[in-house]
Design an enzyme around this catalytic site. Structure first.
Site, mmCIF file in Angstrom:
data_model
loop_
_atom_site.group_PDB
_atom_site.id
_atom_site.type_symbol
_atom_site.label_atom_id
_atom_site.label_comp_id
_atom_site.label_asym_id
_atom_site.label_seq_id
_atom_site.Cartn_x
_atom_site.Cartn_y
_atom_site.Cartn_z
ATOM 1 N N GLU A 169 3.301 -11.016 -16.298
ATOM 2 C CA GLU A 169 2.960 -10.073 -15.810
ATOM 3 C C GLU A 169 2.484 -8.996 -16.263
ATOM 4 O OE1 GLU A 169 6.030 -8.528 -12.951
ATOM 5 O OE2 GLU A 169 7.744 -8.568 -14.343
ATOM 6 N N LYS A 209 4.895 -2.812 -6.134
ATOM 7 C CA LYS A 209 5.984 -2.401 -6.624
ATOM 8 C C LYS A 209 7.329 -3.458 -5.720
ATOM 9 C CE LYS A 209 9.115 -1.353 -9.068
ATOM 10 N NZ LYS A 209 9.742 -2.116 -10.098
ATOM 11 N N HIS A 247 12.557 -33.338 -21.609
ATOM 12 C CA HIS A 247 11.814 -34.274 -20.168
ATOM 13 C C HIS A 247 10.960 -34.209 -20.432
ATOM 14 C CE1 HIS A 247 15.808 -35.610 -19.969
ATOM 15 N NE2 HIS A 247 16.332 -34.848 -20.016
ATOM 16 N N TRP A 260 -3.074 -2.153 -1.396
ATOM 17 C CA TRP A 260 -3.613 -3.020 -2.409
ATOM 18 C C TRP A 260 -4.164 -4.315 -1.349
ATOM 19 C CZ3 TRP A 260 -0.563 -7.962 -1.368
ATOM 20 C CH2 TRP A 260 -0.552 -9.032 -2.040
ATOM 21 N N CYS A 272 1.109 -0.846 -0.041
ATOM 22 C CA CYS A 272 -0.007 -0.131 -0.296
ATOM 23 C C CYS A 272 1.722 1.017 -0.337
ATOM 24 C CB CYS A 272 -0.876 0.384 1.338
ATOM 25 S SG CYS A 272 -1.544 -1.670 1.407
ATOM 26 N N LYS A 306 8.234 -11.623 -16.982
ATOM 27 C CA LYS A 306 7.551 -9.961 -17.937
ATOM 28 C C LYS A 306 6.437 -10.622 -18.952
ATOM 29 C CE LYS A 306 8.974 -8.023 -16.037
ATOM 30 N NZ LYS A 306 10.421 -7.709 -15.370
ATOM 31 N N ASN A 356 0.008 0.322 5.847
ATOM 32 C CA ASN A 356 0.702 -0.433 5.227
ATOM 33 C C ASN A 356 1.097 -1.736 6.224
ATOM 34 O OD1 ASN A 356 2.066 -1.882 3.203
ATOM 35 N ND2 ASN A 356 3.708 -0.089 2.944
ATOM 36 N N GLY A 357 0.948 -2.793 5.860
ATOM 37 C CA GLY A 357 1.184 -4.133 6.601
ATOM 38 C C GLY A 357 0.758 -5.067 6.994
ATOM 39 N N GLU A 397 13.066 -14.898 -16.936
ATOM 40 C CA GLU A 397 12.928 -13.399 -16.660
ATOM 41 C C GLU A 397 11.318 -12.955 -17.916
ATOM 42 O OE1 GLU A 397 12.265 -11.443 -14.887
ATOM 43 O OE2 GLU A 397 12.812 -9.420 -15.901
ATOM 44 N N ARG A 445 2.205 1.528 -5.836
ATOM 45 C CA ARG A 445 2.614 0.592 -4.831
ATOM 46 C C ARG A 445 1.314 -0.994 -4.129
ATOM 47 N NH1 ARG A 445 6.327 1.975 -1.491
ATOM 48 N NH2 ARG A 445 5.462 0.848 0.151
HETATM 49 C C1 F6R Z 1 8.882 -8.685 -11.683
HETATM 50 C C2 F6R Z 1 9.013 -7.403 -10.566
HETATM 51 C C3 F6R Z 1 9.402 -8.547 -8.458
HETATM 52 C C4 F6R Z 1 10.470 -8.131 -8.636
HETATM 53 C C5 F6R Z 1 10.039 -9.039 -7.260
HETATM 54 C C6 F6R Z 1 11.521 -8.450 -5.928
HETATM 55 O O1 F6R Z 1 9.123 -7.700 -12.154
HETATM 56 O O2 F6R Z 1 9.274 -6.223 -9.930
HETATM 57 O O3 F6R Z 1 8.660 -9.966 -9.504
HETATM 58 O O4 F6R Z 1 11.598 -8.378 -8.569
HETATM 59 O O5 F6R Z 1 8.864 -8.239 -6.108
HETATM 60 O O6 F6R Z 1 11.362 -6.934 -5.816
HETATM 61 P P1 F6R Z 1 12.685 -6.215 -5.065
HETATM 62 O O7 F6R Z 1 13.993 -6.067 -6.301
HETATM 63 O O8 F6R Z 1 11.946 -5.120 -4.621
HETATM 64 O O9 F6R Z 1 12.964 -6.866 -3.773
#
Ligand code: F6R
Length: 619
Positions: A499, A614, A515, A75, A2, A496, A101-102, A492, A27
């Site tokens: 998500e 985020k 396999h 969130w 949040c 991308k 937030n928490g 990765e 966030r």
């Molecule tokens: C994917 C993404 C997340 C973050 C993960 C860790 O695009 O952004 O998978 O990589 O939540 O976040 P950090 O790097 O901030 O610990």
């Protein structure tokens, strides 16, 4: 997760709070709310489900008046994202307002306790428990002192939490507190005004002198004055730090989405990641803030990389860098697994936490555990002053600038640069990497930003990725394959895509294809192969043959001028030839662009994908 904002000063609070929330919307974005208070203690609360725009409309219609207030973008953790669960939440008499937030982990017990005392709950949230608890202590035991009522309430909460509260009885004051590893609270003041926020972008346009609240600290915020203390009431001296980020960096700068901007600015962010680390003349890497002397590095028995999500994939590549260049064994662990599996840690281990935000709850807890068990700790981190920077013994800053798009892009490539620097540094300090090899790697690193810039310029000019999106935006599944370092790039790339486009994608080690996953391949199931000309190129070529033999479509991330893949693959996503350690940093760029353009073609909100946030500051 949040986002929290707070303002107190001389100006109308509502537009300042809304602007702050807009900058924090990444966030959390399933509902939002704010409370504005005037100097007589009259409060107006506005809340709305959905994106921030819904709240902004209500605020515009209602014109809440007042020069103090708190705001929140949510969130959801407890209760669905509907208006009654949006923050702020208030005490039964509406006098005490809270944003949080928490997670209050003992919220069921506290709710039952408060219900037994006659408290009525209007929402499904754990936040309302906090408002009621503060109210209870305010009227029983704390003699109408909000600060102490808050301390007493906080002492009853379990779990990481960041909280801001205000009371109609004390209209010229906000109180913020932080418990454990819940998303940060940044505080800043400027002549006659004071600001609070979960994250710096919400404050930067007002001041670049910022204090990050530590766990177990409280800030009493009055116009132009912030007083810090512990939760038991002892005063704490906190000096603001100057932040190098600017408000302009945290803006979209003419791009449609932050993610687009962050992809295209990677020539600059890669240059910044190298800043201060290369002594070109002496072919040396400098990592002054790592705080590990040559003796300690020589005695290193193992490196354990701890991270989540995209940062974890960077760690998988870091394993190749460190094992090959620094000659030290490396384990890469999901922080969320490490913290619960009773890991064997020794004092000659180095734990490296990789985290863009520096606030990911699992990564913080895993690094803390490694430290408690005697390992040296280092953080590869983007956000200056974030919690991980204070927890770890040393830091390698990503220096990528603010990353706002929820899908991580430029922080991933900056983390790879930092991991490569770390590997060269350990190799250099232990004598395992000679000056010639170091020189070659430093040359390659210096060339990297230019290569990335040229790749991205060509991509924009050619419109290749928009065309690919036109062809593939209706696909329902993708397989991504890679080998060696490019296995991590495949994972990765798949992350991308899923998500931000909601298309199912799986990243797989190419050698494992036969396999099992090969059973999936048909005309409808495209495969992205990450196959630049590296030491496993020939192996990747045979994968392509096997997919084509089953009529699968192949998109190949391939070296420019690769005549074989130009013929064998259906589509080529070109990258320049480069030093093998630099290749993964280039190979991810086409996959970022591919995912971005598909999301755009599908008309999705690229910066705020559904269900995501985020910074994952809760478990
Ligand atoms: C994917 C993404 C997340 C973050 C993960 C860790 O695009 O952004 O998978 O990589 O939540 O976040 P950090 O790097 O901030 O610990």
């Amino acid at each position: 997760m949040c986002g929290i904002v707070g303002y107190i000063g001389e100006r109308d609070a509502a537009p300042i709070l809304l602007d702050g929330l807009r900058r924090l919307e990444y966030r959390g974005y399933d509902s939002a709310g704010l409370a504005v208070m005037d100097r007589a203690g009259a409060v107006m609360v506005q809340r709305a489900a959905g994106k921030l725009g819904n709240l902004a409309q209500r605020v515009e219609a209602a014109h809440p008046q007042g020069d103090a207030g708190i705001g929140h973008t949510r969130w959801a953790t407890h209760g669905p994202p509907i208006e009654r669960n949006a923050h702020p939440h208030s005490s039964p008499d509406g006098a005490i307002l809270v944003v949080q937030n928490g997670i209050v982990e003992n919220f069921h017990d506290l709710r039952a306790e408060l219900r037994a005392e006659g408290y009525v709950f209007l929402s499904d949230t754990d936040t309302e428990v906090i408002a009621h608890l503060i109210h209870r202590f305010y009227h029983n035991g704390c003699g109408g002192d909000l600060e102490w009522a808050m301390r007493c309430a906080l002492a009853r909460l379990h779990g990481p939490n960041a909280i801001v509260a205000m009371s109609k009885d004390q209209p010229r004051r906000l109180i913020a507190a932080r418990l454990g590893h819940a998303g940060g609270v940044a505080a800043g003041e400027r002549a006659g005004e004071a600001f609070l926020a979960s994250d710096m972008p919400a404050i930067l346009s007002h001041t670049d002198e910022i204090v990050h609240l530590e766990s177990g600290q409280m800030a009493v915020v009055e116009p132009g004055r912030i007083r810090y203390s512990t939760l038991s009431g002892d005063a704490v001296e906190r000096r603001p730090v100057s932040v190098a980020w600017t408000a302009a960096e945290a803006d979209k700068g003419g791009y449609a989405f932050y993610m687009e901007k962050e992809i295209y600015e990677q020539a600059a962010s890669l240059t910044a990641a190298l800043r201060g680390h290369l002594d070109v003349e002496n072919r040396r890497v400098e990592l002054a803030a790592l705080n590990l002397d040559a003796g300690k590095l020589a005695a290193l028995r193992r490196v354990t990389i701890l991270a989540c999500g995209t940062s974890y994939y960077a760690g998988l590549i870091g394993k190749h860098y460190l094992e090959r260049l620094a000659g030290v064994p490396v384990e890469v662990d999901y922080a969320s697994e490490f913290r619960y599996r009773q890991p064997l840690v020794r004092s000659d281990d180095l734990a490296v936490a990789i985290t863009q935000s520096g606030e990911t709850a699992d990564t913080l807890a895993a690094a803390e555990l490694a430290k408690e068990r005697g390992a040296a700790t280092a953080a590869i981190v983007n956000v200056e002053g974030s919690q991980i920077t204070r927890l770890c013994d040393g830091v390698i800053p990503m220096q990528a600038g603010p990353e706002i798009g929820v899908a991580s892009t430029k922080a991933f490539t900056a983390a790879l640069v930092d991991l490569l620097l770390l590997a060269i540094y350990i190799g250099q300090e232990t004598g395992r990497l000679d000056a010639e090899q170091r020189g070659e790697l430093i040359e390659a690193l210096l060339a990297l930003p230019g290569m990335a810039g040229a790749l991205l310029d060509e991509a924009r000019r050619s419109g290749r990725y928009a065309r690919l999106a036109e062809t593939f935006h209706t696909s329902r599944n993708f397989l991504y394959l890679g080998r060696g370092m490019h296995y991590a790039i495949a994972r990765e790339g798949a992350l991308k895509l899923k998500e931000i486009t909601y298309i199912h994608a799986e990243g797989y080690p190419a050698g494992e294809m036969k396999h099992g996953p090969i059973a999936l391949i048909d005309e409808e199931w495209p495969t992205v192969v990450v196959a630049p000309q590296d030491r496993v190129y020939d192996k990747m070529v045979s994968q392509v043959e096997q997919i084509k033999a089953r009529r699968g479509k192949v998109l190949a991330v391939a070296s420019e001028g690769d005549a074989y893949l130009a013929g064998a693959a259906d589509y080529v996503l070109p990258i320049p030839a480069a030093n093998e350690f630099i290749l993964p940093i280039l190979a991810v760029l086409p996959l970022q662009l591919f995912a971005y353009e598909i999301a755009r073609r599908k008309g999705l909100d690229v910066d705020q994908p559904r269900n995501l946030a985020k910074s994952v500051t809760v478990e």
